[in-house]
Write a protein that holds these residues in place. Structure first.
Motif, short mmCIF file in Angstrom:
data_model
loop_
_atom_site.label_atom_id
_atom_site.label_comp_id
_atom_site.label_asym_id
_atom_site.label_seq_id
_atom_site.Cartn_x
_atom_site.Cartn_y
_atom_site.Cartn_z
N GLU A 50 0.82 -1.21 0.00
CA GLU A 50 0.00 0.00 0.00
C GLU A 50 0.85 1.26 0.00
O GLU A 50 0.55 2.22 -0.72
N VAL A 55 -1.67 1.81 -3.51
CA VAL A 55 -2.90 1.07 -3.80
C VAL A 55 -3.50 0.63 -2.48
O VAL A 55 -2.85 0.66 -1.43
N VAL A 57 -5.29 -2.52 -0.50
CA VAL A 57 -5.53 -3.96 -0.51
C VAL A 57 -6.78 -4.22 0.33
O VAL A 57 -6.80 -3.94 1.53
N GLU A 61 -8.99 -9.51 -0.59
CA GLU A 61 -7.80 -9.79 -1.41
C GLU A 61 -6.66 -10.39 -0.60
O GLU A 61 -5.61 -10.72 -1.15
N ASN A 66 -2.97 -14.16 -3.98
CA ASN A 66 -2.42 -12.82 -4.25
C ASN A 66 -1.07 -12.56 -3.57
O ASN A 66 -0.28 -11.76 -4.07
N LYS A 80 -3.40 -4.27 -9.42
CA LYS A 80 -3.87 -3.13 -8.64
C LYS A 80 -3.46 -1.81 -9.29
O LYS A 80 -4.26 -0.87 -9.31
N GLU A 83 -5.73 -1.09 -12.19
CA GLU A 83 -7.04 -0.60 -11.75
C GLU A 83 -7.02 0.93 -11.59
O GLU A 83 -8.05 1.58 -11.77
#
Length: 85
Positions: A50, A55, A57, A61, A66, A80, A83
């Protein structure tokens, strides 16, 4: 080696491979099966993802598909980032 792979390998080596040779870790080695990362380590790994890649999580997830190897992490981080685009 792509930048994400390098960053992930370095993070895992520095935070979880205490005294072990980082080169011995293969990209498909399961973190959980090899005992490299436990449940607390998963939280550290998520915080790294993160912070490093900006991103989020989601709770759903947080699954081995993952997060349980370098290759799985790279694929997850790539998805991610896409996205966000």
């Amino acid at each position: 080696m792509n930048p994400i792979q390098s960053e992930v390998r370095n993070f895992v080596a520095e935070n979880f491979l205490f005294g072990e040779d980082p080169e011995s870790l293969q990209n498909d080695d399961s973190f959980l099966e090899t005992g490299i990362i436990d449940s607390t380590g998963v939280l550290e790994l998520v915080a790294f993802i993160e912070d490093q890649y900006h991103v989020e999580v989601d709770d759903d997830e947080l699954v081995p598909e993952n997060l349980d190897s370098i290759n799985r992490l790279i694929d997850f981080i790539d998805s991610k980032i896409k996205e966000l685009a």
